[in-house]
Design a protein around this motif. Sequence first.
Motif, short mmCIF file in Angstrom:
data_model
loop_
_atom_site.label_atom_id
_atom_site.label_comp_id
_atom_site.label_asym_id
_atom_site.label_seq_id
_atom_site.Cartn_x
_atom_site.Cartn_y
_atom_site.Cartn_z
N SER A 140 -7.11 -1.12 6.89
CA SER A 140 -5.94 -0.82 6.08
C SER A 140 -4.65 -0.56 6.96
CB SER A 140 -6.32 0.64 5.44
OG SER A 140 -6.42 1.70 6.36
N CYS A 141 -3.56 -0.29 6.41
CA CYS A 141 -2.62 -0.18 7.20
C CYS A 141 -2.32 1.12 8.16
CB CYS A 141 -1.15 0.35 6.14
SG CYS A 141 -0.58 -0.85 5.22
N GLY A 164 -6.64 -2.22 1.17
CA GLY A 164 -7.27 -2.70 2.28
C GLY A 164 -7.79 -4.22 2.27
N ILE A 165 -8.33 -4.66 3.41
CA ILE A 165 -9.21 -5.91 3.36
C ILE A 165 -10.68 -5.86 4.09
CG2 ILE A 165 -7.75 -6.74 5.32
CD1 ILE A 165 -8.16 -9.37 4.05
N ARG A 166 -11.44 -6.23 3.52
CA ARG A 166 -12.59 -6.33 4.17
C ARG A 166 -13.02 -8.00 4.66
NH1 ARG A 166 -17.36 -2.76 1.71
NH2 ARG A 166 -16.22 -1.24 3.32
N ILE A 167 -13.27 -7.94 5.73
CA ILE A 167 -13.73 -9.55 6.37
C ILE A 167 -15.12 -9.48 6.74
CG2 ILE A 167 -13.21 -11.28 7.87
CD1 ILE A 167 -10.43 -9.56 8.36
N MET A 168 -15.89 -10.33 6.02
CA MET A 168 -17.47 -10.41 6.06
C MET A 168 -18.00 -11.76 6.34
SD MET A 168 -17.82 -8.64 2.21
CE MET A 168 -19.64 -8.40 2.07
N TRP A 169 -18.88 -11.61 7.28
CA TRP A 169 -19.57 -12.67 7.81
C TRP A 169 -21.16 -12.50 7.81
CZ3 TRP A 169 -16.38 -9.78 10.54
CH2 TRP A 169 -16.90 -8.90 11.42
N ASN A 170 -21.50 -11.84 6.77
CA ASN A 170 -23.08 -11.60 6.60
C ASN A 170 -23.78 -12.60 5.73
OD1 ASN A 170 -21.65 -10.67 4.36
ND2 ASN A 170 -22.84 -8.79 4.17
N PRO A 221 0.98 -1.31 -0.07
CA PRO A 221 0.01 -0.23 -0.04
C PRO A 221 0.79 1.31 0.09
CG PRO A 221 -0.17 -0.95 2.11
CD PRO A 221 0.50 -1.97 1.05
N GLY A 222 0.77 2.04 -1.02
CA GLY A 222 1.29 3.23 -0.95
C GLY A 222 2.83 3.37 -1.48
N SER A 223 3.47 1.99 -1.38
CA SER A 223 4.96 2.03 -1.76
C SER A 223 5.43 1.84 -2.98
CB SER A 223 5.27 0.85 -1.09
OG SER A 223 4.76 -0.11 -1.30
N GLY A 224 4.35 1.39 -3.90
CA GLY A 224 4.97 0.98 -5.44
C GLY A 224 5.73 -0.01 -5.68
N ILE A 229 -0.68 -4.06 14.44
CA ILE A 229 -1.55 -2.89 14.78
C ILE A 229 -2.12 -2.09 13.62
CG2 ILE A 229 0.78 -1.64 15.22
CD1 ILE A 229 -0.87 0.16 17.28
N LEU A 230 -3.32 -2.20 13.23
CA LEU A 230 -3.89 -1.71 11.95
C LEU A 230 -5.10 -0.71 12.14
CD1 LEU A 230 -4.26 -5.05 10.22
CD2 LEU A 230 -2.39 -3.68 9.87
N THR A 231 -5.30 -0.04 11.02
CA THR A 231 -6.17 0.88 11.02
C THR A 231 -7.83 0.25 10.62
OG1 THR A 231 -4.93 2.80 10.58
CG2 THR A 231 -7.16 3.26 10.02
N GLU A 232 -8.52 0.40 11.52
CA GLU A 232 -9.94 -0.36 11.25
C GLU A 232 -10.76 0.68 10.77
OE1 GLU A 232 -11.99 -3.03 14.07
OE2 GLU A 232 -13.52 -1.62 14.06
N ILE A 233 -11.38 0.68 9.74
CA ILE A 233 -12.44 1.74 9.18
C ILE A 233 -13.69 1.24 9.13
CG2 ILE A 233 -12.80 3.10 7.00
CD1 ILE A 233 -10.10 2.32 5.79
#
Length: 278
Positions: A203-204, A173-179, A11-14, A105-109
């Motif tokens: 995300s990071c 990012g990653i989205r984890i779903m259990w719906n 992410p963001g690094s190229g 340790i991540l950013t939860e959105i």
Amino acid sequence: MATASVGGVAPGSGTPGFGAGLHDSSDSAILTGVDVISPITSPVPTDSNTNRDRTVLPSHSVPYANEDPRDYFCHRNGLVESAFEECISTLIFPHEDGDVVGSWILTEISFWDTEKERIVILTTMAIIIVKYDFIAMKKKEFKRIPLGEVDTMVIGLLVYPPLSVVPSRNMNGIRIMWNKGKPLNFLKRWNPFDKDIPFITYSCHPLFWHKGDQNESAKEMYNVDSFSEKLVNTVEQLNSNCKVHNASIVLQNYVGLTSLMHNKTSLGFFKVRGNFSY
């Protein structure tokens, strides 16, 4: 089982990383809103096991480039490691959670597009998410998600709907779903105090972009791609019914003044703020 491809960019690094590449229709999806992954309005598309295009994020727009890493309490030497040890020793039960695979340790959105600093511990049976106070050095709350309940994971670029005025994030990012493929009902969709949302997005952590290449081991614990790779491998071994897709992850925010103010002031992170720390 559809599997995520190992490719794309960190992410963001190229530079090459895990799961950052988008599927072939990603560009049109971002422009038209068709086939963009949304647990509210869009079904999850079926992936084929074909190679996907690699997308390099613009190097001139690095997330959090203007942040001072020293403002984050978790930047201080040893604090994150101590927090990991405390959470693992008090929250992980081998008979229920299995073995520890890794800690990040991540950013939860949130569903309402607010950023929150979280410790994420992956075991062979569960994901443990911890809100940790890095000032008082204590746990504030935690949540356990059994991996057997996870039915869908989406790895890709975080995007906003075509009509949104919110600035692009320029990060993966990653989205984890259990719906179970079901959309959110009306009450959950409009209640910002409802914590029972059947998916989470990560995300990071901002410090990912402030750790030099000479300290790769420290950098990895802030890296969502590292977490995604370990999570996909662990789930594949446990739950063959879980589908993994490489696609855009849409954040349903069109104007979002509240979330913009929240994220701009980093209220979801423990930081030094002038003469105050919170």
